[in-house]
Design a protein around this motif. Structure first.
Motif, PDB file in Angstrom:
ATOM      1  N   GLU A 178      28.590  -9.255 -20.277  1.00 20.68           N
ATOM      2  CA  GLU A 178      28.842  -9.042 -21.703  1.00 20.68           C
ATOM      3  C   GLU A 178      27.565  -8.649 -22.433  1.00 20.68           C
ATOM      4  O   GLU A 178      27.544  -7.658 -23.174  1.00 20.68           O
ATOM      5  CB  GLU A 178      29.416 -10.313 -22.333  1.00 20.68           C
ATOM      6  N   ALA A 179      26.491  -9.437 -22.246  1.00 23.59           N
ATOM      7  CA  ALA A 179      25.249  -9.183 -22.975  1.00 23.59           C
ATOM      8  C   ALA A 179      24.621  -7.854 -22.577  1.00 23.59           C
ATOM      9  O   ALA A 179      24.289  -7.026 -23.430  1.00 23.59           O
ATOM     10  CB  ALA A 179      24.269 -10.326 -22.739  1.00 23.59           C
ATOM     11  N   SER A 180      24.467  -7.643 -21.281  1.00 23.69           N
ATOM     12  CA  SER A 180      23.853  -6.399 -20.830  1.00 23.69           C
ATOM     13  C   SER A 180      24.776  -5.203 -21.047  1.00 23.69           C
ATOM     14  O   SER A 180      24.313  -4.095 -21.325  1.00 23.69           O
ATOM     15  CB  SER A 180      23.473  -6.491 -19.351  1.00 23.69           C
ATOM     16  N   GLY A 181      26.091  -5.428 -20.918  1.00 20.03           N
ATOM     17  CA  GLY A 181      27.036  -4.334 -21.145  1.00 20.03           C
ATOM     18  C   GLY A 181      26.948  -3.797 -22.560  1.00 20.03           C
ATOM     19  O   GLY A 181      26.929  -2.580 -22.798  1.00 20.03           O
ATOM     20  N   LEU A 182      26.873  -4.705 -23.542  1.00 23.58           N
ATOM     21  CA  LEU A 182      26.759  -4.284 -24.940  1.00 23.58           C
ATOM     22  C   LEU A 182      25.429  -3.587 -25.194  1.00 23.58           C
ATOM     23  O   LEU A 182      25.389  -2.491 -25.770  1.00 23.58           O
ATOM     24  CB  LEU A 182      26.892  -5.502 -25.852  1.00 23.58           C
ATOM     25  N   LEU A 183      24.339  -4.202 -24.748  1.00 23.29           N
ATOM     26  CA  LEU A 183      23.022  -3.595 -24.975  1.00 23.29           C
ATOM     27  C   LEU A 183      22.880  -2.281 -24.208  1.00 23.29           C
ATOM     28  O   LEU A 183      22.186  -1.365 -24.652  1.00 23.29           O
ATOM     29  CB  LEU A 183      21.922  -4.572 -24.569  1.00 23.29           C
ATOM     30  N   GLY A 184      23.545  -2.184 -23.058  1.00 24.27           N
ATOM     31  CA  GLY A 184      23.499  -0.935 -22.304  1.00 24.27           C
ATOM     32  C   GLY A 184      24.134   0.215 -23.054  1.00 24.27           C
ATOM     33  O   GLY A 184      23.627   1.348 -23.045  1.00 24.27           O
ATOM     34  N   GLN A 185      25.266  -0.045 -23.710  1.00 25.11           N
ATOM     35  CA  GLN A 185      25.905   1.009 -24.513  1.00 25.11           C
ATOM     36  C   GLN A 185      25.031   1.403 -25.694  1.00 25.11           C
ATOM     37  O   GLN A 185      24.887   2.588 -26.012  1.00 25.11           O
ATOM     38  CB  GLN A 185      27.273   0.525 -25.002  1.00 25.11           C
ATOM     39  N   LEU A 186      24.441   0.402 -26.355  1.00 27.46           N
ATOM     40  CA  LEU A 186      23.552   0.689 -27.481  1.00 27.46           C
ATOM     41  C   LEU A 186      22.293   1.417 -27.002  1.00 27.46           C
ATOM     42  O   LEU A 186      21.762   2.287 -27.707  1.00 27.46           O
ATOM     43  CB  LEU A 186      23.182  -0.597 -28.197  1.00 27.46           C
ATOM     44  N   ARG A 187      21.805   1.065 -25.814  1.00 28.30           N
ATOM     45  CA  ARG A 187      20.635   1.734 -25.245  1.00 28.30           C
ATOM     46  C   ARG A 187      20.850   3.239 -25.168  1.00 28.30           C
ATOM     47  O   ARG A 187      19.980   4.026 -25.564  1.00 28.30           O
ATOM     48  CB  ARG A 187      20.361   1.156 -23.850  1.00 28.30           C
ATOM     49  N   LEU A 188      22.010   3.647 -24.649  1.00 27.58           N
ATOM     50  CA  LEU A 188      22.290   5.079 -24.504  1.00 27.58           C
ATOM     51  C   LEU A 188      22.416   5.758 -25.862  1.00 27.58           C
ATOM     52  O   LEU A 188      21.867   6.839 -26.088  1.00 27.58           O
ATOM     53  CB  LEU A 188      23.573   5.275 -23.698  1.00 27.58           C
ATOM     54  N   ARG A 189      23.127   5.120 -26.777  1.00 24.25           N
ATOM     55  CA  ARG A 189      23.337   5.731 -28.093  1.00 24.25           C
ATOM     56  C   ARG A 189      22.039   5.865 -28.868  1.00 24.25           C
ATOM     57  O   ARG A 189      21.758   6.910 -29.469  1.00 24.25           O
ATOM     58  CB  ARG A 189      24.353   4.901 -28.886  1.00 24.25           C
ATOM     59  N   LEU A 190      21.248   4.807 -28.875  1.00 28.71           N
ATOM     60  CA  LEU A 190      20.013   4.822 -29.656  1.00 28.71           C
ATOM     61  C   LEU A 190      18.966   5.746 -29.044  1.00 28.71           C
ATOM     62  O   LEU A 190      18.193   6.382 -29.765  1.00 28.71           O
ATOM     63  CB  LEU A 190      19.475   3.399 -29.777  1.00 28.71           C
ATOM     64  N   ALA A 191      18.935   5.835 -27.720  1.00 29.30           N
ATOM     65  CA  ALA A 191      17.989   6.749 -27.084  1.00 29.30           C
ATOM     66  C   ALA A 191      18.277   8.192 -27.486  1.00 29.30           C
ATOM     67  O   ALA A 191      17.350   8.983 -27.722  1.00 29.30           O
ATOM     68  CB  ALA A 191      18.050   6.597 -25.568  1.00 29.30           C
ATOM     69  N   GLN A 192      19.560   8.543 -27.582  1.00 28.43           N
ATOM     70  CA  GLN A 192      19.926   9.887 -28.029  1.00 28.43           C
ATOM     71  C   GLN A 192      19.543  10.089 -29.491  1.00 28.43           C
ATOM     72  O   GLN A 192      18.967  11.113 -29.860  1.00 28.43           O
ATOM     73  CB  GLN A 192      21.428  10.111 -27.835  1.00 28.43           C
ATOM     74  N   ARG A 193      19.853   9.114 -30.340  1.00 33.03           N
ATOM     75  CA  ARG A 193      19.561   9.246 -31.772  1.00 33.03           C
ATOM     76  C   ARG A 193      18.068   9.342 -32.046  1.00 33.03           C
ATOM     77  O   ARG A 193      17.638  10.084 -32.935  1.00 33.03           O
ATOM     78  CB  ARG A 193      20.138   8.053 -32.530  1.00 33.03           C
ATOM     79  N   GLU A 194      17.291   8.571 -31.310  1.00 31.76           N
ATOM     80  CA  GLU A 194      15.855   8.522 -31.547  1.00 31.76           C
ATOM     81  C   GLU A 194      15.092   9.598 -30.773  1.00 31.76           C
ATOM     82  O   GLU A 194      13.866   9.662 -30.837  1.00 31.76           O
ATOM     83  CB  GLU A 194      15.312   7.143 -31.171  1.00 31.76           C
ATOM     84  N   GLY A 195      15.813  10.443 -30.031  1.00 30.03           N
ATOM     85  CA  GLY A 195      15.153  11.513 -29.286  1.00 30.03           C
ATOM     86  C   GLY A 195      14.291  11.017 -28.141  1.00 30.03           C
ATOM     87  O   GLY A 195      13.261  11.620 -27.811  1.00 30.03           O
ATOM     88  N   LEU A 196      14.706   9.912 -27.512  1.00 31.81           N
ATOM     89  CA  LEU A 196      13.921   9.328 -26.426  1.00 31.81           C
ATOM     90  C   LEU A 196      14.280   9.893 -25.059  1.00 31.81           C
ATOM     91  O   LEU A 196      13.602   9.606 -24.070  1.00 31.81           O
ATOM     92  CB  LEU A 196      14.115   7.802 -26.413  1.00 31.81           C
ATOM     93  N   VAL A 197      15.353  10.681 -24.996  1.00 27.39           N
ATOM     94  CA  VAL A 197      15.790  11.252 -23.721  1.00 27.39           C
ATOM     95  C   VAL A 197      15.137  12.616 -23.533  1.00 27.39           C
ATOM     96  O   VAL A 197      15.289  13.503 -24.387  1.00 27.39           O
ATOM     97  CB  VAL A 197      17.324  11.396 -23.665  1.00 27.39           C
ATOM     98  N   ASP A 198      14.422  12.782 -22.458  1.00 26.91           N
ATOM     99  CA  ASP A 198      13.802  14.064 -22.141  1.00 26.91           C
ATOM    100  C   ASP A 198      14.856  14.964 -21.499  1.00 26.91           C
ATOM    101  O   ASP A 198      15.096  14.884 -20.290  1.00 26.91           O
ATOM    102  CB  ASP A 198      12.612  13.862 -21.204  1.00 26.91           C
ATOM    103  N   GLU A 199      15.490  15.807 -22.309  1.00 27.23           N
ATOM    104  CA  GLU A 199      16.570  16.654 -21.820  1.00 27.23           C
ATOM    105  C   GLU A 199      16.080  17.742 -20.869  1.00 27.23           C
ATOM    106  O   GLU A 199      16.878  18.398 -20.205  1.00 27.23           O
ATOM    107  CB  GLU A 199      17.309  17.304 -22.999  1.00 27.23           C
ATOM    108  N   SER A 200      14.769  17.936 -20.808  1.00 28.81           N
ATOM    109  CA  SER A 200      14.230  19.010 -19.961  1.00 28.81           C
ATOM    110  C   SER A 200      14.083  18.589 -18.501  1.00 28.81           C
ATOM    111  O   SER A 200      13.765  19.410 -17.654  1.00 28.81           O
ATOM    112  CB  SER A 200      12.863  19.460 -20.494  1.00 28.81           C
ATOM    113  N   ARG A 201      14.296  17.296 -18.222  1.00 28.49           N
ATOM    114  CA  ARG A 201      14.131  16.834 -16.848  1.00 28.49           C
ATOM    115  C   ARG A 201      15.399  16.146 -16.363  1.00 28.49           C
ATOM    116  O   ARG A 201      16.233  15.721 -17.153  1.00 28.49           O
ATOM    117  CB  ARG A 201      12.937  15.880 -16.723  1.00 28.49           C
ATOM    118  N   HIS A 202      15.533  16.090 -15.047  1.00 32.81           N
ATOM    119  CA  HIS A 202      16.660  15.419 -14.418  1.00 32.81           C
ATOM    120  C   HIS A 202      16.136  14.301 -13.525  1.00 32.81           C
ATOM    121  O   HIS A 202      15.094  14.450 -12.875  1.00 32.81           O
ATOM    122  CB  HIS A 202      17.474  16.398 -13.570  1.00 32.81           C
ATOM    123  N   VAL A 203      16.856  13.185 -13.496  1.00 32.63           N
ATOM    124  CA  VAL A 203      16.488  12.065 -12.632  1.00 32.63           C
ATOM    125  C   VAL A 203      17.698  11.667 -11.805  1.00 32.63           C
ATOM    126  O   VAL A 203      18.757  11.343 -12.349  1.00 32.63           O
ATOM    127  CB  VAL A 203      15.980  10.858 -13.446  1.00 32.63           C
TER     128      VAL A 203
END
Length: 586
Positions: free
Chosen positions: A401-426
């Motif tokens: 529950e705890a990590s599942g919720l924070l995991g969803q927020l992690r993805l959303r906030l990383a996109q909003r804050e421009g933290l995802v390097d779209e130029s690279r693939h992992v």
């Protein structure tokens, strides 16, 4: 009857071709009428060439009658463009063809959307007129990329000693997970084939048959609810290897993916990182973590085990956890913004969300400051190494529950804050999945992957004592937070396979009915083996920069599983139904 032969494609001519006679076939891309001078861009899948009509009244009159998307043949002499018309944006931009003849091969109605421009068009319109959408540069580029990737797959696996073998499309229904698409048999009344969800059993039988290394660019079918990354019919690179270990499969796939990326003009670092399932859930809240950015979820349960904040203290004492997520640069959020985050957490199914940060003067600010006290929250900020500009989000509950919720927020906030390097693939591996998961609706354990997956050797004694803790010898391949492959080392012992069916509450009678031929085959000398299936559509979409796999498939279905172009699915005639001894309720 038009009998001329094309001398060049519309993307082939260069300055070295000047003076040559050229015959081009293609579609009218653009027209620029300057009166005594008419420029016509002609297009095929290879590119665009500029054609000029001049000094010939009959030719000019014919050129003036051309419309976009007419199919034409052009014959003329290759010339250098004038300096003011050079176009360095296209490969043929230094030359043009001085037309000597223009032949209209096919006229065209006015298209419902622009072909020459990538102007926004609703997806429903694009899919209804897919034959027009396929002409656009975006789809041409994506299909070309898909072709190059599949050719790279074939070359790589051929070089590694794999045989390309086709398995049946009309197969036996063996549902385990998604629903089958059924095909009624006319010859055997009341009986049905199923379209394969995967070639799983057949590829294992190929190992029993001594094939050793098999692969297939396989078409698969699943009757399930659709999303942007799902289709009712899809394509996978399916492979199986005899005498395989997990390390052997990883080496094969990593080499294969390196070839795929090279075909797309990109590079990869080897080997791929490996994350256990338990670590992925705890640190990223997902079994398909996006590792293009950090923001790992941290366990801070110890800080709250003796806290005055009763909600967190009781959670820990009851066996739950408290976990935190540091969001870089979000410390400056307004109170309204952090309140919206709390509302978003509730909408995602969370029971609540706590936020903590430092104010402009270094003082602690938090939604639980009064009830938790500044001392505990100071320790929290220090423990997670939060900077003065960071925001810390905290959730409590069970680990999932705890990590599942924070995991969803992690993805959303990383996109909003421009933290995802779209130029690279992992790419990364997720390993050590649970062998079983409990189904509340079925009231029994189900296979997390499929019932032919082998348990890890050291966990086999737990089959008799603790099914929930048994780990599978299974692995997923994750690309940029999207699962693009799944596989395992298989069960090759008939006795163990029968035991797994029993644990899954599949009776001996049902097992024989569904898998009898396979269980029998296992008794005739089965080599240890394993494999994987890689999702072609998802891999191509990622490398093409597309958010939906529909944009890398020539003829996809909508999210409602409908082909808007052909009108499938559709009703069939009464005669067809009578031959199959079927009837509809309507």
């Amino acid at each position: 009857m038009f009998e001329q032969e094309r001398t060049h494609t519309c993307g082939a001519l260069r300055d070295t071709d000047m003076g040559k006679h050229a015959i081009l076939f293609g579609w009218v891309h653009r027209i620029r009428d300057l009166g005594s001078l008419i420029f016509v861009d002609i297009r095929d899948r290879h590119g665009v060439t500029q054609v000029v009509a001049r000094d010939n009244e009959k030719l000019l009159l014919l050129a003036k009658q051309l419309k976009p998307e007419f199919v034409i043949a052009i014959a003329g002499t290759v010339e250098r463009r004038s300096e003011d018309t050079l176009n360095n944006k296209i490969a043929t931009g230094e030359v043009e063809v001085a037309a000597q003849s223009i032949t209209v091969l096919s006229e065209a109605r006015r298209p419902p959307f622009q072909i020459a421009e990538e102007s926004p068009v609703s997806e429903d319109i694009r899919l209804k007129f897919r034959y027009l959408d396929l002409r656009r540069e975006r789809m041409q580029r994506n299909l070309n990329l898909r072709h190059r990737i599949l050719m790279a797959v074939r070359r790589s696996l051929d070089e590694q000693g794999f045989l390309d073998i086709e398995t049946p499309i009309l197969a036996k229904s063996t549902p385990e997970g998604a629903r089958d698409y059924l095909v009624p048999s006319r010859v055997h009344q009341g009986e049905f084939f199923a379209l394969p969800q995967s070639p799983q059993i057949f590829k294992q039988i190929l190992m029993i048959g001594g094939v050793d290394r098999y692969f297939q660019i396989a078409r698969c079918f699943r009757d399930e609810d659709l999303r942007s990354d799902r289709q009712p019919e899809f394509t996978q690179v399916d492979l199986e290897v005899s005498f395989a270990t997990q390390e052997i499969i990883f080496a094969i796939v990593e080499g294969l993916m390196q070839s795929v990326f090279e075909a797309a003009g990109e590079s990869l670092d080897l080997p791929f990182p490996r994350v256990s399932y338990a670590e992925a859930i705890a640190k990223y809240g997902s079994d398909k973590p996006d590792l293009r950015f950090d923001m790992a979820i941290l366990d801070v349960s110890d800080l709250f085990a003796q806290s005055v904040f009763r909600v967190f203290r009781d959670t820990v004492s009851d066996g739950g956890v408290v976990r935190a997520l540091v969001v870089p640069g979000a410390g400056g959020y307004t109170r309204s913004q952090v309140d919206k985050l709390a509302d978003e957490a509730i909408a995602l199914g969370g029971k609540g969300l706590v936020w903590v940060r430092r104010g402009s003067g270094g003082e602690v600010q938090s939604s639980i400051l009064k009830v938790a006290g500044p001392e505990t929250l100071e320790k929290l900020l220090d423990a997670v190494e939060a900077g003065k500009d960071d925001l810390v989000l905290v959730a409590a509950g069970s680990s999932s529950e705890a990590s599942g919720l924070l995991g969803q927020l992690r993805l959303r906030l990383a996109q909003r804050e421009g933290l995802v390097d779209e130029s690279r693939h992992v790419l990364n591996w997720v390993v050590d999945f649970p062998m079983f998961e409990w189904s509340q609706t079925e009231n029994r354990f189900m296979s997390m992957h499929h019932p032919f997956t082998a348990p890890r050797q050291e966990d086999r004694p737990k089959l008799d004592t603790d099914l929930g803790s048994v780990r599978a010898n299974a692995y997923d391949l994750v690309l940029d937070g999207c699962e693009v492959g799944g596989g395992s080392i298989r069960i090759h012992d008939a006795g163990l396979q029968a035991r797994i069916f029993q644990l899954l509450k599949i009776s001996d009678e049902e097992a024989r009915s569904r898998f009898g031929f396979f269980l029998e085959a296992l008794q005739y000398g089965t080599p240890p083996h394993g494999g994987i299936a890689l999702g072609v559509d998802r891999i191509v979409a990622s490398l093409a920069g597309e958010s939906s796999i529909r944009d890398v498939i020539a003829f996809p279905k909508t999210s409602a599983a409908v082909d808007l172009m052909s009108g499938a699915p559709s009703t069939v005639s009464g005669q067809q139904l009578r031959e199959l001894r079927l009837r509809t309720d309507s």
